[in-house]
Design a protein around this motif. Structure first.
Motif, PDB file in Angstrom:
ATOM      1  N   UNK A 170       1.021  -1.237  -0.056  1.00 52.71           N
ATOM      2  CA  UNK A 170       0.046   0.071  -0.011  1.00 52.71           C
ATOM      3  C   UNK A 170       0.751   1.318   0.058  1.00 52.71           C
ATOM      4  N   UNK A 171       0.962   2.111  -0.964  1.00 50.13           N
ATOM      5  CA  UNK A 171       1.793   3.339  -1.119  1.00 50.13           C
ATOM      6  C   UNK A 171       1.557   4.190  -0.087  1.00 50.13           C
ATOM      7  N   UNK A 172       0.297   4.148   0.551  1.00 47.50           N
ATOM      8  CA  UNK A 172      -0.074   5.212   1.528  1.00 47.50           C
ATOM      9  C   UNK A 172       0.455   4.820   2.860  1.00 47.50           C
ATOM     10  N   UNK A 173       0.957   3.448   2.799  1.00 52.30           N
ATOM     11  CA  UNK A 173       1.460   3.250   4.410  1.00 52.30           C
ATOM     12  C   UNK A 173       2.863   2.829   4.639  1.00 52.30           C
ATOM     13  N   UNK A 174       3.899   3.613   3.903  1.00 50.97           N
ATOM     14  CA  UNK A 174       5.273   3.545   4.074  1.00 50.97           C
ATOM     15  C   UNK A 174       5.555   2.210   3.792  1.00 50.97           C
ATOM     16  N   UNK A 175       5.072   1.443   2.910  1.00 53.11           N
ATOM     17  CA  UNK A 175       5.447  -0.022   2.803  1.00 53.11           C
ATOM     18  C   UNK A 175       5.091  -1.056   3.924  1.00 53.11           C
ATOM     19  N   UNK A 176       4.458  -0.480   4.879  1.00 54.39           N
ATOM     20  CA  UNK A 176       3.998  -1.420   6.001  1.00 54.39           C
ATOM     21  C   UNK A 176       2.866  -2.209   5.601  1.00 54.39           C
ATOM     22  N   UNK A 177       1.883  -1.601   5.005  1.00 49.90           N
ATOM     23  CA  UNK A 177       0.412  -2.014   4.641  1.00 49.90           C
ATOM     24  C   UNK A 177       0.360  -2.946   3.318  1.00 49.90           C
ATOM     25  N   UNK A 178      -0.757  -3.564   3.114  1.00 50.85           N
ATOM     26  CA  UNK A 178      -0.948  -4.146   1.872  1.00 50.85           C
ATOM     27  C   UNK A 178      -2.239  -3.388   1.536  1.00 50.85           C
ATOM     28  N   UNK A 179      -2.603  -3.475   0.239  1.00 47.11           N
ATOM     29  CA  UNK A 179      -3.717  -3.039  -0.389  1.00 47.11           C
ATOM     30  C   UNK A 179      -4.305  -4.015  -1.443  1.00 47.11           C
ATOM     31  N   UNK A 180      -5.695  -4.354  -1.573  1.00 50.04           N
ATOM     32  CA  UNK A 180      -6.151  -5.126  -2.205  1.00 50.04           C
ATOM     33  C   UNK A 180      -6.233  -4.602  -3.725  1.00 50.04           C
TER      34      UNK A 180
END
Ligand code: AHZ
Length: 312
Positions: free
Chosen positions: A179-189
């Protein structure tokens, strides 16, 4: 009745059988609508039937490999969502994936296999919008046969040019990206992984039968409460680590359940909006049993959430 002459029946396929000779022109076939014993169909070659289906279906798959929105599940919530989204945003390519051969989920009957469908107000407004007749009982309305709602919303959805429905097709997995909005931490579907349902049901009897994919910036999951395929995305969110644990559907309480589902309809993970009874498994809310207003209103709310994402 066409004015036809037998000797004008065209050659339908070339000798190799590989090339179509183009569209047939009416008026050149031997066909007649005569119910007194002389009913005759326009001629056809069997391969034309195959090609008529194949070219449309596979062109559709090719085109929809990149969709704007994928809706998983064509039950009452998924179909209500598709109708509201597709009519509000005719520019969006909306692809519905339904595991069953018959779309409609649990909305072909009311409760205990009885035909009437109860819808609590104010969700009757959606019935009015669709033109589904009902009897007014004060706080709620009753549609004479649940199938009248389901067949109407289904036919309206299927008639919309920006919607396609692939039934007998199961979502087997979700596509995820960083997920580009989470500084590489999260994932997006970012889409869904599909297979023919009959294949999906046989992974334990055959060696690897790889799936296909559809990418979409927004996926709306409407797979219902737990069952053979139900609550698919909620369970997958847990195994992917995007949800700590399932809330699990609680006992029946119509007054708590319906607003909980509608008000809880949201983007549960980046890129994934959840609607309908799948939310009860995700959030641990009550079931409402045979009253369907929340499915319609939740579907509409999911469509609004999707529109919000596209507009921000
Ligand atoms: O086939 C499923 C059904 O048509 C489909 N589906 C489930 N998993 C899928 C997958 N890929 C593709 N992995 C899948 N399709 O999703 C549809 C869900 O429809 P539904 O009618 O079960 O769910 P809904 O949330 O639209 O409506 C639920 C209505 C209620 S409330 C209730 C209760 O309180 O007991 N019971 C029902 C059926």
């Amino acid at each position: 009745i066409y004015n036809t002459q037998r000797d004008q029946v065209p050659q339908l396929l070339d000798k190799s059988g590989l090339k179509d000779t183009g569209p047939l022109v009416s008026g050149t076939y031997d066909c007649k609508e005569d119910y007194n014993g002389d009913y005759r169909f326009a001629p056809i070659e069997e391969a034309q039937v195959s090609r008529a289906m194949i070219k449309r279906y596979f062109n559709m798959m090719y085109e929809r490999a990149i969709s704007d929105v994928v809706i998983i599940g064509a039950g009452s919530a998924g179909l209500s969502c598709a109708y509201h989204l597709a009519t509000s945003r005719p520019d969006l390519k909306i692809t519905i994936i339904e595991a069953n051969v018959a779309p409609g989920g649990g909305a072909w009957l009311g409760g205990q296999l009885m035909t009437p469908m109860v819808v609590r107000k104010p969700a009757d407004r959606f019935l009015t919008e669709l033109g589904v007749p009902f009897e007014d009982e004060g706080a709620f309305v009753v549609v004479r046969h649940a199938a009248l709602f389901t067949s109407t919303v289904l036919s309206r959805v299927l008639a919309l040019p920006n919607v396609v429905l692939m039934n007998a097709t199961a979502v087997e997995d979700l596509i995820v990206r960083p997920d580009p909005t989470s500084q590489g931490q999260g994932q997006r579907v970012a889409g869904v992984v599909t297979n023919w349902t009959l294949v999906a049901l046989n992974h334990d009897t055959q060696s690897c039968m790889d799936p296909n994919v559809i990418t979409a910036p927004v996926v709306i999951t409407a797979t219902g409460h737990d069952g053979p395929m139900g609550a698919f995305s909620a369970k997958r969110l847990v195994s992917m680590g995007l949800l700590k644990e399932l809330g699990n559907m609680r006992g029946l309480d119509m007054n708590r359940a319906e607003p909980a589902i509608v008000n809880g309809t949201r983007e549960v993970a980046p890129g994934l909006i959840m609607t309908g009874m799948e939310l009860s498994e995700h959030d641990g809310s009550n079931r409402m049993g045979p009253t369907f207003g929340a499915m319609m209103a939740s579907g509409i709310k999911a469509a609004r959430e999707a529109i919000r994402i596209f507009e921000t």
